[in-house]
Design an enzyme around this catalytic site. Sequence first.
Site, PDB file in Angstrom:
ATOM      1  N   GLY A  49      -7.518   6.398  16.344  1.00  0.00           N
ATOM      2  CA  GLY A  49      -7.240   7.619  15.605  1.00  0.00           C
ATOM      3  C   GLY A  49      -5.779   7.908  15.355  1.00  0.00           C
TER       4      GLY A  49
ATOM      5  CE  LYS B  72      -2.605   1.503   3.579  1.00  0.00           C
ATOM      6  NZ  LYS B  72      -3.784   1.631   4.468  1.00  0.00           N
TER       7      LYS B  72
ATOM      8  NE  ARG C 195      -6.192  -1.356   6.647  1.00  0.00           N
ATOM      9  CZ  ARG C 195      -5.471  -0.553   7.400  1.00  0.00           C
ATOM     10  NH1 ARG C 195      -5.898  -0.173   8.617  1.00  0.00           N
ATOM     11  NH2 ARG C 195      -4.301  -0.098   6.968  1.00  0.00           N
TER      12      ARG C 195
ATOM     13  CD  GLN D 121     -11.588   4.608   9.935  1.00  0.00           C
ATOM     14  OE1 GLN D 121     -12.291   3.767  10.494  1.00  0.00           O
ATOM     15  NE2 GLN D 121     -10.880   4.319   8.855  1.00  0.00           N
TER      16      GLN D 121
END
Length: 317
Positions: free
Chosen positions: A223, A71, A114, A142
């Site tokens: 976070g 990624k 994910r 999120q």
Amino acid sequence: MKREQLTIFDSEAVRENLSYPDCIRVVRDAMMALSAGTTRQLLRTMISLGSGRTFAQMPGALGERDMFGTKAISVFADPHSPGLRRHRGLVVLFEPDQGRPVAIADAEEITHIRTAAATAVATDALARPDAKTLLIVGTGGQAHTHLKALPLIRDFKRVLIWGRSFDKAQALATDYPHLAAEAVADLPLAAAQADVICTLTTSATPVLLGEWLSRGTHVNLVGSSGPGRVEVDSALVAAGRYIADSRASALDAAAEFLVARDAGLIDGDHIVAEIGDVLNGTVPGRCSDEEITIYKSLGHAVQDLAAAAHLYRSSRR
């Protein structure tokens, strides 16, 4: 010789084809494999491009004879809203037989889904079976994905949402009427009432304090994904049974853990297990209904690759 074309999954294709139940399943399998040593990944590398601008790479392999890839992602602060950050990039997937690149997927959308799926996996393993009240701390992207994933593993009767902006929290709550979600202004009171708490902020200083929690609470720290920003105080870290997604990554980049360790409140042994160890049954997760449990999420290449591999294989079928 005919060359196979790359399969491309843009953000819309990821959203349409990567369901939360499927992602929870593949992420659970990936984390079990990571702790069992059958997958491989390197610690993420990050290059600073100036204030609020980072480029990161996360390579990994799902197995010796399985998909592998990386990624590549940029994390840039919004110049108009410095507290907001976008994660833009690509997941590049290779097949194991000839080493051909076979798929490219939108990394931002995969990361959103994910990450929430991984939180759901950890919550299922660590929260009390009778957990009924969920508290979401944060109102960004999120928060949305966690509100979709967490109710799949527990039947929450109350869903509380807190944000720095009460209006944003209220707007988010109205998006989930089926959960009877409600915005709250008093975070200490909401934390005391919650059985499961997810911190999903970009805060540089603690927004959640250990003294606010009731016994038996499960906390997901999501976070902060690198050294520096902390969402909870060191007292909470020290008080909880601390389980990481990856021990090596936590020792390198789990900000709240590193701050508590450097203050002399804990040491490396405070990380009692990886979530994969708990899922594999090698280390117990929650040891009592009174215990505070903590899951630290940093995110891993094997999660991204497992999600992308599921997308690719599903499209081939």
